[in-house]
Design an enzyme around this catalytic site. Structure first.
Site, PDB file in Angstrom:
ATOM      1  N   ARG A  91       1.401  15.633  12.065  1.00  0.00           N
ATOM      2  CA  ARG A  91       1.808  14.374  12.680  1.00  0.00           C
ATOM      3  C   ARG A  91       2.993  13.740  11.960  1.00  0.00           C
ATOM      4  NH1 ARG A  91       1.506  13.747  17.327  1.00  0.00           N
ATOM      5  NH2 ARG A  91       3.711  13.362  17.048  1.00  0.00           N
TER       6      ARG A  91
ATOM      7  N   LYS B  16      21.276  -2.273  12.596  1.00  0.00           N
ATOM      8  CA  LYS B  16      20.057  -2.603  13.346  1.00  0.00           C
ATOM      9  C   LYS B  16      19.111  -1.405  13.301  1.00  0.00           C
ATOM     10  CE  LYS B  16      22.597  -5.838  16.243  1.00  0.00           C
ATOM     11  NZ  LYS B  16      23.115  -6.139  17.604  1.00  0.00           N
TER      12      LYS B  16
ATOM     13  N   LYS C 111      31.030 -13.109   9.845  1.00  0.00           N
ATOM     14  CA  LYS C 111      30.555 -13.422  11.190  1.00  0.00           C
ATOM     15  C   LYS C 111      30.554 -14.935  11.386  1.00  0.00           C
ATOM     16  CE  LYS C 111      27.806 -10.495  13.042  1.00  0.00           C
ATOM     17  NZ  LYS C 111      26.626  -9.698  13.477  1.00  0.00           N
TER      18      LYS C 111
ATOM     19  N   GLU D  90      34.553 -10.775  12.512  1.00  0.00           N
ATOM     20  CA  GLU D  90      34.111 -10.892  13.894  1.00  0.00           C
ATOM     21  C   GLU D  90      34.859 -12.027  14.579  1.00  0.00           C
ATOM     22  OE1 GLU D  90      29.709 -10.950  15.334  1.00  0.00           O
ATOM     23  OE2 GLU D  90      30.347 -13.049  15.191  1.00  0.00           O
TER      24      GLU D  90
ATOM     25  N   ASP E 118      33.903  -9.317  19.548  1.00  0.00           N
ATOM     26  CA  ASP E 118      32.510  -9.496  19.925  1.00  0.00           C
ATOM     27  C   ASP E 118      32.352  -9.963  21.360  1.00  0.00           C
ATOM     28  OD1 ASP E 118      29.700  -9.589  19.337  1.00  0.00           O
ATOM     29  OD2 ASP E 118      29.863 -11.765  19.203  1.00  0.00           O
TER      30      ASP E 118
END
Length: 281
Positions: free
Chosen positions: A102, A137, A169, A197, A218
């Protein structure tokens, strides 16, 4: 050769993952059902068309519990394979292989899922000149592995963490007072890579004038991206980011941006359908 990645401790990862699964009682099913001297042979195979990633880690799981296991890898990470393809064959102590199954499958399924989705995005922007990037992320603790998987799918890595480049940012700008001031402070700190950004065209000049080395555009529509790319004029790399999907990435790439970053690669990739089927030796 053993699987290695910079900033990744394979032995510790395998040990921690197995410990999580084994708990205090161990694999009570295999211990009860499988004779101690039983030998199993089998193959790990893909049920779908996938881009492979993580086979070296799967091998490490099996070898951790059966150092004498015989493993033959039939494909390599980064390979694109058809449904029904055997990825590796193995033969060893049945209890050990069933106990590791597994953990090995979870890892290969997750990483191959990321690599497969990444390859779809890479293919969607073929011949545009744009380069696909991943993001930060990622699942905590799995960043190095997930970013490895995006590379196997054909992307390049963005920042690995907070340490390898500055990314200014909106919240940084809000505290610093302005884009120009935030960038100037990063320059004064001696930071070589300063990504800024911007979400409006009028923010580009102040960022460049202060010393930005990379602009993250962005949530701009393609027309606005084209305008921004023209204004930058190749002085620094440009990166489109925010809400990029498979059905929109081609139009974004055709605006002339240098990079396109996509959080979905690691946030939303479904696990690849990969199984491990054993047969008596």
């Amino acid at each position: 050769m053993p699987f290695t990645l910079d900033r990744f401790d394979l032995s510790a990862f395998v040990a921690a993952t197995l410990a999580e699964d084994l708990g205090d009682g161990g694999d009570i099913t295999s211990a009860a059902v499988i004779p101690a001297d039983a030998v199993f042979a089998g193959a790990m195979d893909s049920r779908d068309a996938i881009t492979v990633a993580g086979l070296g880690i799967a091998e490490a799981f099996f070898r951790a519990l059966d150092p004498e296991v015989a493993i033959e890898c039939l494909v390599e990470d980064g390979d694109q394979v058809a449904p029904g393809t055997d990825l590796l064959r193995l033969k060893g102590r049945a209890r050990a292989l069933l106990t590791a199954e597994r953990s090995a499958l979870n890892t290969v399924q997750h990483l191959s899922g990321i690599a497969t989705l990444t390859r779809r995005y890479v293919d969607a922007i073929a011949d545009t000149g744009a380069i696909l990037l991943d993001t930060r992320k990622t699942i905590p603790g799995l960043r190095v592995l997930e970013k490895y998987a995006t590379r196997m799918g054909g992307a390049q890595n963005h920042r690995m963490g907070l340490w390898d480049a500055a990314m200014i940012k909106d919240n940084h700008v809000g505290v610093a007072g302005s884009i120009g001031e935030a960038v100037r402070r990063a320059v004064a700190a001696g930071i070589a890579r300063i990504i800024v950004e911007v979400d409006r065209i009028d923010q580009i000049a102040p960022a460049l004038d202060a010393g930005a080395t990379h602009l993250l555009l962005d949530n701009m529509a393609p027309a606005q991206l084209s305008e921004a790319v023209a204004l930058v004029g190749g002085r620094v790399p440009t990166e489109a980011s925010g809400g990029v999907r498979l059905d929109t990435i081609r139009a974004i790439a055709e605006t002339g941006v240098t990079y396109i970053s996509v959080g979905r690669l690691t946030q939303s990739a479904p696990a690849a359908d990969i199984g491990l089927d054993f047969a008596a030796a």
